[in-house]
Design an enzyme around this catalytic site. Sequence first.
Site, short mmCIF file in Angstrom:
data_model
loop_
_atom_site.label_atom_id
_atom_site.label_comp_id
_atom_site.label_asym_id
_atom_site.label_seq_id
_atom_site.Cartn_x
_atom_site.Cartn_y
_atom_site.Cartn_z
N VAL A 8 0.87 -1.18 0.00
CA VAL A 8 0.00 0.00 0.00
C VAL A 8 0.90 1.22 0.00
O VAL A 8 2.07 1.15 0.40
CB VAL A 8 -0.96 0.03 1.21
CG1 VAL A 8 -2.03 -1.05 1.08
CG2 VAL A 8 -0.24 -0.11 2.52
N SER A 9 0.38 2.35 -0.45
CA SER A 9 1.21 3.54 -0.63
C SER A 9 1.50 4.30 0.64
O SER A 9 2.51 4.96 0.76
CB SER A 9 0.55 4.47 -1.65
OG SER A 9 0.44 3.82 -2.88
N THR A 10 0.59 4.24 1.61
CA THR A 10 0.77 5.03 2.84
C THR A 10 0.48 4.18 4.06
O THR A 10 -0.19 3.15 3.98
CB THR A 10 -0.15 6.26 2.86
OG1 THR A 10 -1.51 5.80 2.83
CG2 THR A 10 0.11 7.17 1.68
#
Length: 188
Positions: A8-10
Amino acid sequence: MLIGYARVSTDDQNLDLQQDALQKAGCDKIYEDKISGAKADRPGLITALEVIRADDTLVIWRLDRLGRSLKDLIHLMEVLNQKEAGLLSLQESINTASSAGKLVFHIFGSLAEFERNLIRERTQAGMAAARARGRQGGRPKALDPEKRKLAIRLYQEQKYTVQEICRMMQISKPTLYKYLDEQAGVIG
């Protein structure tokens, strides 16, 4: 062996959906990252690629979880090919164990990159249209022009330290120095 990779990006995003899908697919090990796909240094992916052996398969939930560009995806595919390992993307039903799977992998990768480029172009066109209407993008200045002049004058008078000026004006040191640089650019 099936080796899973989830990303996931964050930090505030959740890996549960991907982890569940990878476990359901029968992955023996799952490596994960909470970092942008644009970052080259993804510790979970690096470890997964170090662990993977001949006849193993790297399983991902979707292609965009593996890489952000076609070039990146192709590079990772080459790494897997050198290790004689495969790639299985669950959402796109791509399995590179076959020639058809390799072809579909390249087509989907190209489409994903094309979509990102279209989004970038639309964003840039929207920003250009906004600028043409007099709107500026970016974060607003911390101080209005009069307060900026005051901060610069206080700095030039040398009666206060940088820290005191920043505290009085409620700005950071980098902001003060940026205002000074802007002023120097105007004068010089």
